[in-house]
Design an enzyme around this catalytic site. Structure first.
Site, PDB file in Angstrom:
ATOM      1  N   HIS A   1      11.547   4.057  -3.291  1.00  0.00           N
ATOM      2  CA  HIS A   1      11.730   3.762  -4.713  1.00  0.00           C
ATOM      3  C   HIS A   1      10.532   4.309  -5.476  1.00  0.00           C
ATOM      4  O   HIS A   1       9.489   3.650  -5.542  1.00  0.00           O
ATOM      5  CB  HIS A   1      11.854   2.257  -4.947  1.00  0.00           C
ATOM      6  CG  HIS A   1      13.121   1.667  -4.416  1.00  0.00           C
ATOM      7  ND1 HIS A   1      13.138   0.637  -3.504  1.00  0.00           N
ATOM      8  CD2 HIS A   1      14.415   1.977  -4.645  1.00  0.00           C
ATOM      9  CE1 HIS A   1      14.395   0.334  -3.213  1.00  0.00           C
ATOM     10  NE2 HIS A   1      15.178   1.137  -3.887  1.00  0.00           N
TER      11      HIS A   1
ATOM     12  N   GLN B   1       6.944   1.788  -0.534  1.00  0.00           N
ATOM     13  CA  GLN B   1       7.016   1.505   0.902  1.00  0.00           C
ATOM     14  C   GLN B   1       8.374   0.921   1.312  1.00  0.00           C
ATOM     15  O   GLN B   1       8.463   0.118   2.242  1.00  0.00           O
ATOM     16  CB  GLN B   1       5.898   0.572   1.394  1.00  0.00           C
ATOM     17  CG  GLN B   1       4.658   0.390   0.571  1.00  0.00           C
ATOM     18  CD  GLN B   1       3.966   1.671   0.146  1.00  0.00           C
ATOM     19  OE1 GLN B   1       4.162   2.718   0.732  1.00  0.00           O
ATOM     20  NE2 GLN B   1       3.159   1.579  -0.879  1.00  0.00           N
ATOM     21  N   HIS B   2       9.430   1.316   0.612  1.00  0.00           N
ATOM     22  CA  HIS B   2      10.791   0.858   0.929  1.00  0.00           C
ATOM     23  C   HIS B   2      11.521   2.018   1.607  1.00  0.00           C
ATOM     24  O   HIS B   2      12.314   2.718   0.973  1.00  0.00           O
ATOM     25  CB  HIS B   2      11.523   0.422  -0.340  1.00  0.00           C
ATOM     26  CG  HIS B   2      10.804  -0.623  -1.126  1.00  0.00           C
ATOM     27  ND1 HIS B   2      11.019  -0.837  -2.480  1.00  0.00           N
ATOM     28  CD2 HIS B   2       9.853  -1.523  -0.759  1.00  0.00           C
ATOM     29  CE1 HIS B   2      10.239  -1.823  -2.908  1.00  0.00           C
ATOM     30  NE2 HIS B   2       9.529  -2.253  -1.873  1.00  0.00           N
ATOM     31  N   ILE B   3      11.275   2.203   2.878  1.00  0.00           N
ATOM     32  CA  ILE B   3      11.742   3.396   3.589  1.00  0.00           C
ATOM     33  C   ILE B   3      13.209   3.217   3.978  1.00  0.00           C
ATOM     34  O   ILE B   3      13.546   2.335   4.772  1.00  0.00           O
ATOM     35  CB  ILE B   3      10.889   3.648   4.848  1.00  0.00           C
ATOM     36  CG1 ILE B   3       9.399   3.661   4.484  1.00  0.00           C
ATOM     37  CG2 ILE B   3      11.281   4.949   5.519  1.00  0.00           C
ATOM     38  CD1 ILE B   3       8.483   3.478   5.684  1.00  0.00           C
TER      39      ILE B   3
END
Length: 532
Positions: free
Chosen positions: A314, A468-470
């Site tokens: 994101h 850090q929303h992989i």
């Protein structure tokens, strides 16, 4: 010969998705073995590391770095673990320890919107999911109960049952934003979080420490370490410092074993009936690609050539400004509330949707650093700190990026201390993102105006952070030709290999991905049990 161990279910990765899937299966009577590449440590040590760290805004610094299970480090300098192939740098911060990256998360535990699963059909962009929102609802609820999720009813995501608990009490900053923005139609919603508003699961209520990231010092906030504890209590066995470097298959394509190194590079072999790959959306495709064989020359689960592709996060831009009244951010959770009205709409055909997050992080450090850099000192420094720290506010967006096969994880030519190739990132933005960022900037300007804002400081044009929303690197789908796993997380190519990770999400939507990843993992666990 390597030594050998065995279990009904072998889980690779002890993050929140793998641990809770393992717990569910252990409670149903399966023998479960969880392998974690990194070391085990407790909250007390992490809290002490944080308090002793000179870099309080560096969320990685409290977490130990192990040469056998390296992770990205960017401060004080980039350790180069993730090789950047460009054109846009993608630099996520994830942790390889027992419990995984939710040790340092903000605990936001949102559900996606029903329309998020149908954006191709509705808006002509992205991909549709092979499941419906109704398929996910019971597993969302199960995840919320396990994690202790609190939230407000007006999130936009339908519910068949209430939240396990009421929201954490509003901070003063949140109250004033809500009151001042409401007349203009900006509804401020208390964030949905895995954070206790009362004693729950033998853990205390949030007491407002305001360092939720990088660590809640009292465990009012749920994390993967607690999930591992629950799995072990249910009967699962954990092996830390077990770096899986190869997945072995038999002549029929079924997974037969996994091989791991310990820190001394002694090799071990683990057999099982069913295997769950539960590392994140970078380390999991890395392992699948590493496991290439004569039969599967492009890596395991990769007949579609989509392992590692469709990488998403994101991207964010933001605004920092001074409100006209004292709000004193820094009391209560760091990320208490959001504006959700731009998460969905016909505009998604043209530009990215987004959620606006209102920060409540203490501004004392950033204000002080900025003033010292300007040469302010003495009595004036003290006065200026008090003035600006009471008024400085920040907004950022959580913006949807569409799945692009060229945004991907591959293997680099660089190797870590155990001789394992490190990941290489290929990443780019496009006009869909840029237009969404421009729309967010217009909304920021309106919000700052409603707060009597001055000294507005926008993110530089074209410079975006990530969250850090992989997601996306092992996407689920109905067609084995363009996806890695089916609707239950089972790989199309290997009938006894499942993937439990946010990486199976076909699209990123506009909210933090953890709760959806856990719900999908629990759904996979139910399918494994039903088909055992």
């Amino acid at each position: 010969m390597p030594d050998q161990q065995s279990a009904d279910i072998v889980v690779i990765g002890s993050g929140i998705c793998g641990a809770l899937a393992g717990q569910r299966l252990a409670l149903q009577g399966a023998s479960v073995l969880i392998l974690e590449a990194g070391p085990r440590l407790d909250r007390g040590r992490i809290v002490a590391n944080f308090r002793n760290s000179p870099r309080k805004s560096d969320f990685m610094s409290p977490y130990p770095f192990s040469s056998w299970a390296p992770h990205p480090v960017y401060q004080p300098e980039d350790n180069g673990y993730l090789v950047q192939a460009g054109p846009y740098p993608y630099k996520p911060e994830y942790i390889r320890i027992v419990g995984g990256t939710t040790w340092h998360w903000a605990a936001q535990a949102w559900r996606i919107l029903p329309n998020d699963l149908r954006i191709k059909t509705l808006y002509g962009v992205g991909r549709d999911w092979p499941i419906s929102y109704e398929d996910l609802d019971p597993f969302y609820q199960e995840a919320e109960v396990k994690m202790g999720v609190s939230g407000a009813p007006n999130t936009g995501s339908p519910r068949t049952q209430p939240f396990p608990m009421e929201p954490v009490a509003e901070s003063y900053l949140e109250q004033r934003f809500r009151e001042r923005l409401a007349p203009a139609g900006f509804e401020v919603v208390t964030n949905t979080t895995a954070r206790n508003s009362r004693t729950y699961d033998n853990r205390p209520a949030c007491c407002g420490n305001n360092n939720c990231m990088p660590i809640c010092p009292i465990d009012a906030q749920y994390h993967g370490g607690l999930a591992v504890d629950a799995a072990e209590k249910a009967g699962a066995k954990l092996i830390a410092n077990a770096v899986v470097y190869r997945i072995e298959h038999d002549e029929r394509g079924r997974i037969a074993a996994v091989h791991y190194y310990d820190p001394d590079k002694t090799t071990h072999r683990v057999t099982g009936k069913t295997f769950i790959l539960a590392a994140n959306g970078i380390e999991s495709p890395k392992l699948l690609l590493l496991s290439a064989s004569d039969k599967y020359r492009n890596g395991l689960a990769n007949s579609s050539d989509t392992v590692g592709r469709y990488l998403m996060d994101h991207p964010s831009n933001g605004l920092v400004f001074d409100a006209e009244e004292e709000l004193w951010p820094g009391r209560g959770p760091m990320s208490p509330s959001s504006i959700n009205s731009l998460r969905d709409g016909a505009f998604r055909s043209d530009h990215a949707a987004f959620r606006i997050d209102i920060s409540n992080s203490s501004q004392v450090q950033s204000v002080t650093q900025a003033l010292i850099a300007k040469g302010v000192y003495g009595t004036e420094l003290e006065e200026q700190i008090r003035y600006h720290a009471a008024r400085q506010c920040s907004l950022k967006n959580v913006l949807e990026i569409l799945p692009d096969p060229n945004n991907r994880v591959t293997l680099s030519d660089k190797k870590d201390a155990l001789g394992i190739p490190t990941p290489q990132m290929h990443y780019a933005m496009n006009d869909y993102v840029d237009k969404g960022m421009a729309a967010a900037r217009e909304a920021y300007t309106q919000i700052a105006g409603l707060m009597g804002g001055t000294n507005l400081r926008y993110s530089p044009d074209g410079v975006y952070g990530n969250n850090q929303h992989i997601t996306g690197t092992m996407a689920m789908g109905s067609d084995p030709k363009d996806s890695v796993v089916d609707a239950f997380g089972r790989t199309h190519d290997h009938e006894n290999l499942y993937i439990a990770s946010t990486g199976v999400m076909p699209t990123a939507a506009t909210v933090n991905s953890t709760l959806t990843g856990v719900a999908l993992a629990l759904r996979s666990a139910e399918h494994i049990h039903a088909n055992a």
